[in-house]
Write a protein that holds these residues in place. Structure first.
Motif, PDB file in Angstrom:
ATOM      1  N   GLY A 101       3.233   6.416  -2.906  1.00 24.15           N
ATOM      2  CA  GLY A 101       4.318   7.385  -2.872  1.00 24.15           C
ATOM      3  C   GLY A 101       5.082   7.508  -1.574  1.00 24.15           C
ATOM      4  O   GLY A 101       5.806   8.486  -1.373  1.00 24.15           O
ATOM      5  N   TRP A 102       4.924   6.549  -0.667  1.00 23.90           N
ATOM      6  CA  TRP A 102       5.695   6.592   0.568  1.00 23.90           C
ATOM      7  C   TRP A 102       7.105   6.079   0.324  1.00 23.90           C
ATOM      8  O   TRP A 102       7.319   5.168  -0.475  1.00 23.90           O
ATOM      9  CB  TRP A 102       5.046   5.708   1.637  1.00 23.90           C
ATOM     10  CG  TRP A 102       3.736   6.213   2.126  1.00 23.90           C
ATOM     11  CD1 TRP A 102       2.519   6.001   1.548  1.00 23.90           C
ATOM     12  CD2 TRP A 102       3.500   7.023   3.277  1.00 23.90           C
ATOM     13  NE1 TRP A 102       1.532   6.633   2.272  1.00 23.90           N
ATOM     14  CE2 TRP A 102       2.105   7.262   3.335  1.00 23.90           C
ATOM     15  CE3 TRP A 102       4.323   7.566   4.258  1.00 23.90           C
ATOM     16  CZ2 TRP A 102       1.526   8.027   4.348  1.00 23.90           C
ATOM     17  CZ3 TRP A 102       3.747   8.325   5.263  1.00 23.90           C
ATOM     18  CH2 TRP A 102       2.364   8.554   5.307  1.00 23.90           C
ATOM     19  N   THR A 103       8.066   6.655   1.040  1.00 23.71           N
ATOM     20  CA  THR A 103       9.409   6.090   1.083  1.00 23.71           C
ATOM     21  C   THR A 103       9.436   5.049   2.191  1.00 23.71           C
ATOM     22  O   THR A 103       9.041   5.335   3.324  1.00 23.71           O
ATOM     23  CB  THR A 103      10.446   7.188   1.394  1.00 23.71           C
ATOM     24  OG1 THR A 103      10.380   8.159   0.355  1.00 23.71           O
ATOM     25  CG2 THR A 103      11.852   6.604   1.469  1.00 23.71           C
ATOM     26  N   ARG A 120      -4.363   2.499   3.026  1.00 26.52           N
ATOM     27  CA  ARG A 120      -5.152   2.157   1.840  1.00 26.52           C
ATOM     28  C   ARG A 120      -6.103   3.275   1.452  1.00 26.52           C
ATOM     29  O   ARG A 120      -6.779   3.188   0.433  1.00 26.52           O
ATOM     30  CB  ARG A 120      -5.924   0.861   2.100  1.00 26.52           C
ATOM     31  CG  ARG A 120      -5.002  -0.346   2.118  1.00 26.52           C
ATOM     32  CD  ARG A 120      -5.719  -1.600   2.564  1.00 26.52           C
ATOM     33  NE  ARG A 120      -4.921  -2.787   2.258  1.00 26.52           N
ATOM     34  CZ  ARG A 120      -5.099  -3.976   2.834  1.00 26.52           C
ATOM     35  NH1 ARG A 120      -6.058  -4.140   3.731  1.00 26.52           N
ATOM     36  NH2 ARG A 120      -4.344  -5.000   2.502  1.00 26.52           N
ATOM     37  N   ARG A 121      -6.194   4.317   2.298  1.00 23.84           N
ATOM     38  CA  ARG A 121      -7.030   5.480   1.969  1.00 23.84           C
ATOM     39  C   ARG A 121      -6.097   6.595   1.519  1.00 23.84           C
ATOM     40  O   ARG A 121      -5.467   7.244   2.354  1.00 23.84           O
ATOM     41  CB  ARG A 121      -7.801   5.952   3.202  1.00 23.84           C
ATOM     42  CG  ARG A 121      -8.722   4.912   3.796  1.00 23.84           C
ATOM     43  CD  ARG A 121      -9.442   5.547   4.972  1.00 23.84           C
ATOM     44  NE  ARG A 121     -10.263   4.575   5.679  1.00 23.84           N
ATOM     45  CZ  ARG A 121     -11.000   4.877   6.756  1.00 23.84           C
ATOM     46  NH1 ARG A 121     -10.989   6.108   7.234  1.00 23.84           N
ATOM     47  NH2 ARG A 121     -11.723   3.963   7.359  1.00 23.84           N
ATOM     48  N   PRO A 122      -6.005   6.849   0.240  1.00 28.68           N
ATOM     49  CA  PRO A 122      -4.957   7.743  -0.253  1.00 28.68           C
ATOM     50  C   PRO A 122      -5.004   9.157   0.302  1.00 28.68           C
ATOM     51  O   PRO A 122      -3.987   9.827   0.394  1.00 28.68           O
ATOM     52  CB  PRO A 122      -5.186   7.741  -1.767  1.00 28.68           C
ATOM     53  CG  PRO A 122      -6.477   7.052  -2.009  1.00 28.68           C
ATOM     54  CD  PRO A 122      -6.814   6.242  -0.813  1.00 28.68           C
ATOM     55  N   SER A 143       0.830  -1.206   0.000  1.00 27.52           N
ATOM     56  CA  SER A 143       0.000   0.000   0.000  1.00 27.52           C
ATOM     57  C   SER A 143       0.864   1.255   0.000  1.00 27.52           C
ATOM     58  O   SER A 143       0.550   2.238  -0.683  1.00 27.52           O
ATOM     59  CB  SER A 143      -0.899   0.028   1.241  1.00 27.52           C
ATOM     60  OG  SER A 143      -1.720  -1.099   1.271  1.00 27.52           O
ATOM     61  N   ALA A 144       1.949   1.216   0.763  1.00 30.99           N
ATOM     62  CA  ALA A 144       2.819   2.386   0.862  1.00 30.99           C
ATOM     63  C   ALA A 144       3.477   2.695  -0.481  1.00 30.99           C
ATOM     64  O   ALA A 144       3.526   3.849  -0.917  1.00 30.99           O
ATOM     65  CB  ALA A 144       3.871   2.158   1.943  1.00 30.99           C
TER      66      ALA A 144
END
Ligand code: ZN
Length: 259
Positions: A22-24, A74-76, A17-18
């Motif tokens: 766009g999460w690092t 999961r909720r952008p 999900s990350a």
């Protein structure tokens, strides 16, 4: 929602999900049961956004927190307006076995003053690189809880915030009505700093710092530790944790308006 918790599956789902949003992803020191990802992302809304810290999974018999963070990822839009750092699963070995401590039976949430465990030494090393936060929330459960309650260390946001957070949790699980919780006076499920100090002495003088004290001393003026009641259905506990985070984030967003 299944009460069986597999840290490998949870870590896989969190990283999936990350990555998609766009999460690092970086990692703390690994454990036998799984990796320990931590996540960081700048606000999608641009510079000057509030900085927030979220964590869960330090006690292995408390699963609503990691699952709430997974659902949130999961909720952008959930954290789009924040510079956010998330440590979603601090104690995979405990979670794999459904016990509070790590493989040596150590309560990791008492090891922040002068870390002796590899897990917390690694967490603190990483924390030292992260600077200040406008607010932090740590997600916990009470194994024998009869309702939701929370610990409030808040020197900055409105004093009513603890009550707002517990009210939001109370839409999903009962609120703990007891006047004394864990030996500390409670007001409608809120355990406030002044009562914690009256009971336990100066917080930073305690020999066995939990994560909340470390953060309070070094990283933030505003921290909340939520406790959902484990005897209630898991889905309700997860929703209570999400409601708590939403309420805090909303308050931080109103308060922190940087030029
Ligand atoms: Zn806990």
């Amino acid at each position: 929602m299944n009460d069986k918790f597999d840290p490998l599956v949870c870590v896989r789902d969190i990283e999936e999900s990350a990555l998609a949003d766009g999460w690092t992803i970086r990692h703390l020191s690994p454990t036998a049961s799984s990796a320990r990802p931590w996540l960081r992302r700048a606000a999608k809304t641009g510079p000057g956004a509030p900085r927030v810290y979220l964590s869960a999974g330090i006690h292995g018999n408390e699963i609503s927190g990691p699952l709430a963070l997974l659902e949130m990822l999961r909720r952008p839009d959930f954290l789009a307006a924040f510079d956010a750092v998330i440590f979603p699963i601090l104690n995979p070995d405990g979670l794999a076995r459904g016990v509070r401590g790590n493989t040596d039976g150590v309560d990791l949430n008492r090891d922040y003053r002068d870390p002796k465990t590899a897990e917390i030494a690694s967490h603190v090393e990483t924390l030292k690189t992260l600077g200040r936060f406008d607010a932090a929330m740590m997600l916990h459960e009470d194994f024998e809880g009869i309702g939701a309650y929370l610990y409030e260390l808040n020197d900055e946001l409105p004093p009513s915030l603890g009550g707002e957070i517990i009210a939001a949790m109370g839409r999903h699980v009962p609120i703990d009505p007891r006047p004394v919780i864990e030996d500390v006076p409670a007001r409608g499920g809120v355990l406030q700093r002044r009562d914690l100090i009256a009971k336990l002495g100066r917080i930073e003088d305690r020999p066995d710092w939990p994560e909340a004290i470390y953060l309070s001393v070094h990283h933030t003026q505003v921290s909340y530790t939520t406790e959902t009641p484990a005897p209630f259905p898991l889905e309700q506990r997860v929703q209570a944790q999400i409601a708590a985070m939403e309420t805090l984030l909303h308050a931080v967003q109103i308060k922190v308006r940087r030029p």
